[in-house]
Design a protein around this motif. Structure first.
Motif, PDB file in Angstrom:
ATOM      1  N   THR A  83       0.832  -1.206   0.000  1.00 50.51           N
ATOM      2  CA  THR A  83       0.000   0.000   0.000  1.00 50.51           C
ATOM      3  C   THR A  83       0.866   1.255   0.000  1.00 50.51           C
ATOM      4  OG1 THR A  83      -1.641  -1.222   1.299  1.00 50.51           O
ATOM      5  CG2 THR A  83      -1.892   1.167   1.171  1.00 50.51           C
ATOM      6  N   ARG A  84       1.897   1.260   0.826  1.00 53.26           N
ATOM      7  CA  ARG A  84       2.793   2.420   0.905  1.00 53.26           C
ATOM      8  C   ARG A  84       3.465   2.687  -0.436  1.00 53.26           C
ATOM      9  NH1 ARG A  84       8.096   3.288   1.731  1.00 53.26           N
ATOM     10  NH2 ARG A  84       8.619   1.090   2.065  1.00 53.26           N
ATOM     11  N   ARG A  85       3.911   1.642  -1.092  1.00 55.98           N
ATOM     12  CA  ARG A  85       4.596   1.809  -2.371  1.00 55.98           C
ATOM     13  C   ARG A  85       3.633   2.166  -3.493  1.00 55.98           C
ATOM     14  NH1 ARG A  85       8.621  -3.375  -1.334  1.00 55.98           N
ATOM     15  NH2 ARG A  85      10.328  -2.150  -0.403  1.00 55.98           N
ATOM     16  N   THR A  86       2.397   1.699  -3.404  1.00 60.13           N
ATOM     17  CA  THR A  86       1.403   2.050  -4.412  1.00 60.13           C
ATOM     18  C   THR A  86       1.194   3.552  -4.457  1.00 60.13           C
ATOM     19  OG1 THR A  86       0.215  -0.058  -4.212  1.00 60.13           O
ATOM     20  CG2 THR A  86      -1.022   1.808  -5.092  1.00 60.13           C
ATOM     21  N   TYR A  87       1.108   4.174  -3.275  1.00 57.47           N
ATOM     22  CA  TYR A  87       0.871   5.623  -3.212  1.00 57.47           C
ATOM     23  C   TYR A  87       2.170   6.423  -3.171  1.00 57.47           C
ATOM     24  CZ  TYR A  87      -4.047   4.581  -2.487  1.00 57.47           C
ATOM     25  OH  TYR A  87      -5.333   4.143  -2.650  1.00 57.47           O
ATOM     26  N   GLY A  88       3.313   5.749  -3.200  1.00 62.33           N
ATOM     27  CA  GLY A  88       4.601   6.432  -3.274  1.00 62.33           C
ATOM     28  C   GLY A  88       4.980   7.206  -2.036  1.00 62.33           C
ATOM     29  N   LEU A  89       4.756   6.615  -0.853  1.00 64.69           N
ATOM     30  CA  LEU A  89       5.031   7.303   0.403  1.00 64.69           C
ATOM     31  C   LEU A  89       6.223   6.692   1.123  1.00 64.69           C
ATOM     32  CD1 LEU A  89       1.379   7.598   1.775  1.00 64.69           C
ATOM     33  CD2 LEU A  89       2.644   9.249   0.403  1.00 64.69           C
ATOM     34  N   LEU A  90       6.896   7.526   1.908  1.00 66.16           N
ATOM     35  CA  LEU A  90       7.948   7.034   2.782  1.00 66.16           C
ATOM     36  C   LEU A  90       7.316   6.439   4.041  1.00 66.16           C
ATOM     37  CD1 LEU A  90      10.506   9.973   2.524  1.00 66.16           C
ATOM     38  CD2 LEU A  90      10.540   7.798   1.290  1.00 66.16           C
ATOM     39  N   GLU A  91       8.091   5.692   4.792  1.00 72.21           N
ATOM     40  CA  GLU A  91       7.571   5.006   5.968  1.00 72.21           C
ATOM     41  C   GLU A  91       6.971   5.980   6.985  1.00 72.21           C
ATOM     42  OE1 GLU A  91       6.179   2.265   8.221  1.00 72.21           O
ATOM     43  OE2 GLU A  91       7.340   1.669   6.473  1.00 72.21           O
ATOM     44  N   ARG A  92       7.675   7.056   7.268  1.00 68.55           N
ATOM     45  CA  ARG A  92       7.187   8.003   8.275  1.00 68.55           C
ATOM     46  C   ARG A  92       5.901   8.675   7.803  1.00 68.55           C
ATOM     47  NH1 ARG A  92      11.320  12.164  10.984  1.00 68.55           N
ATOM     48  NH2 ARG A  92      12.109  10.146  11.692  1.00 68.55           N
ATOM     49  N   GLN A  93       5.829   9.017   6.520  1.00 66.41           N
ATOM     50  CA  GLN A  93       4.608   9.621   5.978  1.00 66.41           C
ATOM     51  C   GLN A  93       3.423   8.678   6.149  1.00 66.41           C
ATOM     52  OE1 GLN A  93       6.321  10.296   1.992  1.00 66.41           O
ATOM     53  NE2 GLN A  93       5.590  12.390   2.164  1.00 66.41           N
ATOM     54  N   PHE A  94       3.637   7.425   5.783  1.00 60.69           N
ATOM     55  CA  PHE A  94       2.549   6.449   5.837  1.00 60.69           C
ATOM     56  C   PHE A  94       2.068   6.254   7.268  1.00 60.69           C
ATOM     57  CE2 PHE A  94       0.677   2.197   5.792  1.00 60.69           C
ATOM     58  CZ  PHE A  94      -0.122   2.270   4.657  1.00 60.69           C
ATOM     59  N   HIS A  95       3.011   6.165   8.189  1.00 61.49           N
ATOM     60  CA  HIS A  95       2.642   5.975   9.598  1.00 61.49           C
ATOM     61  C   HIS A  95       1.872   7.182  10.126  1.00 61.49           C
ATOM     62  CE1 HIS A  95       3.334   5.853  14.025  1.00 61.49           C
ATOM     63  NE2 HIS A  95       3.001   4.591  13.825  1.00 61.49           N
ATOM     64  N   THR A  96       2.242   8.374   9.670  1.00 60.76           N
ATOM     65  CA  THR A  96       1.524   9.585  10.086  1.00 60.76           C
ATOM     66  C   THR A  96       0.070   9.525   9.637  1.00 60.76           C
ATOM     67  OG1 THR A  96       3.541  10.938  10.020  1.00 60.76           O
ATOM     68  CG2 THR A  96       1.432  12.101   9.888  1.00 60.76           C
ATOM     69  N   TYR A  97      -0.151   9.070   8.416  1.00 58.02           N
ATOM     70  CA  TYR A  97      -1.522   8.930   7.925  1.00 58.02           C
ATOM     71  C   TYR A  97      -2.292   7.917   8.767  1.00 58.02           C
ATOM     72  CZ  TYR A  97      -0.865  11.670   3.661  1.00 58.02           C
ATOM     73  OH  TYR A  97      -0.645  12.693   2.774  1.00 58.02           O
ATOM     74  N   PHE A  98      -1.628   6.835   9.157  1.00 58.83           N
ATOM     75  CA  PHE A  98      -2.314   5.818   9.966  1.00 58.83           C
ATOM     76  C   PHE A  98      -2.721   6.390  11.318  1.00 58.83           C
ATOM     77  CE2 PHE A  98      -2.433   2.531  13.177  1.00 58.83           C
ATOM     78  CZ  PHE A  98      -3.309   1.615  12.606  1.00 58.83           C
ATOM     79  N   VAL A  99      -1.834   7.140  11.945  1.00 59.86           N
ATOM     80  CA  VAL A  99      -2.138   7.743  13.252  1.00 59.86           C
ATOM     81  C   VAL A  99      -3.348   8.663  13.132  1.00 59.86           C
ATOM     82  CG1 VAL A  99      -1.290   9.305  15.033  1.00 59.86           C
ATOM     83  CG2 VAL A  99       0.225   7.544  14.099  1.00 59.86           C
ATOM     84  N   LYS A 100      -3.386   9.475  12.078  1.00 56.57           N
ATOM     85  CA  LYS A 100      -4.531  10.359  11.876  1.00 56.57           C
ATOM     86  C   LYS A 100      -5.810   9.567  11.631  1.00 56.57           C
ATOM     87  CE  LYS A 100      -1.858  14.228   9.953  1.00 56.57           C
ATOM     88  NZ  LYS A 100      -1.623  15.067   8.747  1.00 56.57           N
ATOM     89  N   ALA A 101      -5.707   8.493  10.852  1.00 50.39           N
ATOM     90  CA  ALA A 101      -6.874   7.667  10.554  1.00 50.39           C
ATOM     91  C   ALA A 101      -7.408   7.000  11.810  1.00 50.39           C
ATOM     92  CB  ALA A 101      -6.509   6.620   9.506  1.00 50.39           C
ATOM     93  N   ASP A 102      -6.496   6.611  12.692  1.00 47.88           N
ATOM     94  CA  ASP A 102      -6.885   5.927  13.924  1.00 47.88           C
ATOM     95  C   ASP A 102      -7.622   6.869  14.877  1.00 47.88           C
ATOM     96  OD1 ASP A 102      -6.972   3.631  15.568  1.00 47.88           O
ATOM     97  OD2 ASP A 102      -5.256   4.350  16.722  1.00 47.88           O
TER      98      ASP A 102
END
Length: 211
Positions: free
Chosen positions: A66-85
């Motif tokens: 999923t992270r690679r599909t949207y072209g995100l770095l690890e920290r970016q992706f985790h930030t989105y998850f925290v906001k989603a949670d």
């Protein structure tokens, strides 16, 4: 900013799924995932070896895909998850909705770019306006009613003039509306889970980050 500069087909082979990282090539017979004479396998000399896949490995691969599909770095992706949670509703669905509503993804979904990577580059060069204002931040989250438009002096670029043909091969999501004669698109609604075309089991990502 760090970015991946190696062969993108290796990423698809590693994740075992077509991530559409190379635009039109992914819809052609040249796609590394669609070669009948050479079935896709993970890159490297041990790529075809059979391996026992653990529960953690399945969760990790789903997150990486999923992270690679949207072209995100690890920290970016985790930030989105925290906001989603922190939002109300289903965390996994909230995550995908945020990823889909990124400006670079909306540009890609509208057909004004052949890939998300290209869409990100076009946005960074300031080739789009959002609600009449010039923007160059690919991570901006679009809202219902937002209008993405190409300024008149930029409309002669080949990728834009062929946008209608490009989207004809991919189709336009129901939550977006495109007007190719006016070189603009509108966010009609936030995408529902069944309207998000990315093939991902978001529950595995939630389980991974919940450990």
């Amino acid at each position: 900013m760090a970015r991946y500069t190696e062969a993108k087909c290796r990423i698809c082979r590693r994740e075992g799924a077509k991530l559409f990282l190379k635009g039109d090539r992914c819809f052609s017979v040249k796609c590394a995932m669609d070669r009948p004479h050479r079935p896709p396998s993970a890159p490297g000399q041990h790529g075809r070896a059979r391996k026992k896949v653990s529960e953690y490995a399945l969760q990790l691969r789903e997150k990486q895909k999923t992270r690679r599909t949207y072209g995100l770095l690890e920290r970016q992706f985790h930030t989105y998850f925290v906001k989603a949670d922190k939002q109300k509703g289903v965390t996994g669905t909230n995550l995908l909705v945020m990823l889909e509503s990124r400006l670079d993804n909306v540009v890609y979904r509208l057909g004004f770019a052949n890939s998300r990577n290209q869409a990100r580059q076009l946005v960074r060069h300031g080739l789009f306006t959002l609600n009449g204002h010039k923007v160059n931040i690919p991570s901006l989250l679009c809202k219902v009613g937002d209008t993405i438009e190409i300024p008149e002096k930029r409309r002669n670029i080949k990728i834009f003039t062929e946008a209608a043909e490009t989207i004809g091969r991919r189709g336009t999501p129901n939550w977006l509306e495109a007007d190719y004669a006016a070189f603009k698109g509108v966010v009609k609604a936030m995408p529902q889970r069944d309207e998000i075309r990315t093939e991902v089991n978001e529950q595995l990502i939630v389980e991974l980050y919940s450990k």
